[in-house]
Design an enzyme around this catalytic site. Structure first.
Site, PDB file in Angstrom:
ATOM      1  N   SER A 249      -9.342   0.673   2.497  1.00  0.00           N
ATOM      2  CA  SER A 249      -8.802   1.626   1.724  1.00  0.00           C
ATOM      3  C   SER A 249      -7.590   1.110   1.046  1.00  0.00           C
ATOM      4  CB  SER A 249      -8.282   2.825   2.607  1.00  0.00           C
ATOM      5  OG  SER A 249      -7.417   2.371   3.532  1.00  0.00           O
TER       6      SER A 249
ATOM      7  N   LYS B  22       0.787  -1.258   0.111  1.00  0.00           N
ATOM      8  CA  LYS B  22       0.016  -0.039   0.029  1.00  0.00           C
ATOM      9  C   LYS B  22       0.912   1.330   0.152  1.00  0.00           C
ATOM     10  CE  LYS B  22      -3.828   1.584   2.748  1.00  0.00           C
ATOM     11  NZ  LYS B  22      -4.902   1.516   3.764  1.00  0.00           N
TER      12      LYS B  22
ATOM     13  N   SER C  93      -9.730  -1.411   6.830  1.00  0.00           N
ATOM     14  CA  SER C  93      -8.947  -1.023   5.737  1.00  0.00           C
ATOM     15  C   SER C  93      -7.984  -2.196   5.249  1.00  0.00           C
ATOM     16  CB  SER C  93      -8.345   0.311   5.597  1.00  0.00           C
ATOM     17  OG  SER C  93      -9.083   1.159   5.661  1.00  0.00           O
TER      18      SER C  93
END
Lengths: 467, 68
Positions: free
Chosen positions: A157, A82, A181
């Site tokens: 996310s 990420k 997330s």
């Protein structure tokens, strides 16, 4: 194994082949890079591809292994992260226009531990802006697509992590989880995602959203792979002031397949009363609980005392801490944020210091209630999400982003929680089962999730794009 | 008695100004109902806390380990 078979194989399988000399790290990394080149134009999971660095690292790993220095199961395995983990010399942006040219000079602790384990970093993955912004019509930064249906979101996310793992564009990933997330995209993308106990994995060098809720954890196609990834990064880090001095555990050997006698609490009343819970999600969840029972678990109904206050506890803490982190940029660079992020951040302006302290007191109340509950059960089982992945078109500019809605409970309490695939809806979109355990008892969470996964084999299904 | 929309708007503008943020009508249309909901939720929490004399969790490690 063909190059495409190799890209969807579990890390454990690749590691075995690398250790035996049947596959070389260069061969593996080259296969992933070719697949990214071929598929990621549609999946849009990568923000930054570090192809040259990855090939160099693969050659280095190969030389080490050939010379007899095998580091362990991640040696030569390609991972992607990420885009909020600092990576020296590789752009790290939190998918925000505000940081679009930011190149860190140091690695986050998770990155340096992965490198020490011999993992090869393929690149950085798309995410929601600063781990909170929802997609907006005028966004300049990209949105990842769900490999099971490219018109749908992969969850967020850690959206690019969910999409890339599901599509076989990396062997494993790390995301962050402040309110679900990791688990949310894991469920929506049909993969496994673990939010470890608060403090087990260092957040040093990770762009924060909310210091007291932020967790870092692994995402992969199997529970065993998640255990291997966790093993490589877990442990005390003096650079993270919230890092815990927890006992060292061998997570892989904890995967014994034994579920007999494990006490699993199911908050039936809470689940039944959840607005918007899709019938297909509820049916898959019920089926999963039946399977756990058939494996020997003792399933019992439980009540979450005080849970009606979870939102009054969670939201002021999340947004006050996020406002604190963004305060200076809000003053000086507000126009550079995406509108989807600002839309979610600005409500934090309504809270006062007194609200924050009250919410933290409420948090202590809820933590104590869960501690009492966890003295009676070993695990809690819930649906990870109430709905399967919505279309990107319906998600853009949405008033409320799709949430757990149960995920945030375990960011409040800091307990470990995993999402493991438990079926598909009538449109072929994945559904996730969440299992939460006691603080620092990842071993039980992983053991039961692994036994369940082996019993149902949902993890063997592949999206058409990955087949 | 619930606060009027006008007084909530003024309150929000003051709160936002502390962070040098100027709110437009579009922002306020989102924030006014959010503010009302938040106040109600926090009031209910405060009531629950009356019977729980809990120290704020920020003063100890949330998962019970890691004190230096």
């Amino acid at each position: 194994m063909s190059p495409d078979e190799l890209c969807v194989a579990p890390i454990a399988t690749l590691a075995n082949a690398v250790q035996r000399g049947h596959l070389s790290p260069h061969e593996i990394v080259a296969a992933f890079l070719a697949r990214i080149e071929r598929l990621d134009g549609r999946v849009q999971s990568y923000l930054t591809l570090a192809a040259e660095q990855a090939l160099d690292a693969a050659r280095e790993a190969e030389a080490e292994i050939v010379s007899g220095h095998y580091r362990g199961p991640l040696h030569g395995i390609p991972v992607a992260l990420k885009d909020l983990f600092d990576s020296a010399g590789i752009r790290t942006t939190a998918n925000s226009p505000l940081l679009r040219d930011r190149i860190p000079t140091r690695d986050a602790t998770v990155v340096s531990r992965l490198r020490d384990a011999g993992a090869v970093l393929l690149g950085k993955l798309v995410m929601y802006e600063f781990a909170m912004g929802i997609p907006f019509p005028d966004d300049v930064m990209p949105h990842a697509r769900n490999p099971w249906n490219l018109d749908h979101i992969p969850g967020g996310s850690s959206s690019g992590s969910g999409a890339a793992v599901a599509a076989g564009l990396c062997a494993g990933s790390f995301g962050s989880d402040t309110g679900g997330s990791i688990r949310h995209p894991a469920a929506m993308s049909g993969i496994v995602g673990l939010k470890p106990t608060y403090g087990l994995v260092s957040r040093s060098g990770v762009i924060p959203l909310s210091w007291s809720f932020d967790h870092v954890g692994p995402m992969a196609r199997t529970v065993e792979d998640v255990a291997l990834l966790l093993q490589s990064v877990a442990g005390y880090d003096p650079a993270d002031p919230y890092s815990a001095r927890a006992d060292r555990v061998d997570y892989r050997t904890a995967l014994t397949g034994v579920v007999t006698g494990v006490r699993i609490g199911v908050p039936d009343e809470l689940i039944e009363a959840t607005p918007g819970l899709q019938p297909d999600v509820l049916a898959a969840f019920r089926e999963a609980v039946t399977t756990l029972r058939s494996l020997g678990a003792q399933v019992q109904p439980v009540t979450f005392e005080g849970i009606e206050h979870a939102d009054a506890i969670y939201t002021p803490i999340l947004l006050s801490e996020a406002i604190a982190f963004h305060s200076e940029w809000l003053r000086t660079r507000q126009a550079e944020y995406g509108r989807g992020f600002l839309k979610r951040l600005l409500p934090g302006l309504v809270y006062t210091g007194a609200d924050y302290v009250q919410a933290q007191r409420g948090r202590a109340m809820l933590c104590n209630a869960f501690k009492r509950l966890m003295a009676r059960v070993d695990l809690l089982a819930l649906p990870t999400v109430r709905e399967t992945a919505p279309t990107l078109a319906s998600h853009i500019g949405a008033k409320n982003p799709p949430r757990g809605p149960f995920n945030g409970f375990f960011n409040i309490t800091g307990q470990p929680a995993i999402s493991v695939p438990c079926g598909f809806d009538r449109h072929g979109l994945p559904i996730g089962l969440m299992l939460a355990g006691r603080a620092f008892d990842e071993a039980t969470v992983l053991r039961v999730a692994h036994a369940y996964e082996r019993a149902v084999e949902w993890h063997t299904h592949q999206p058409a794009i990955a087949a | 008695m619930s606060e009027s929309e006008e007084s909530i708007r003024r309150e929000l503008e003051v709160l936002a100004a502390r962070h040098s943020v100027t709110l437009d009508d579009r922002d306020l249309a989102i924030l006014v109902p959010f503010y009302r909901h938040s106040r109600a939720a926090l009031a209910a929490l405060a009531q629950a806390l009356e019977s729980h004399d809990e120290p704020a969790v920020i003063f100890r490690h949330v998962a019970g380990k890691g004190e230096q």
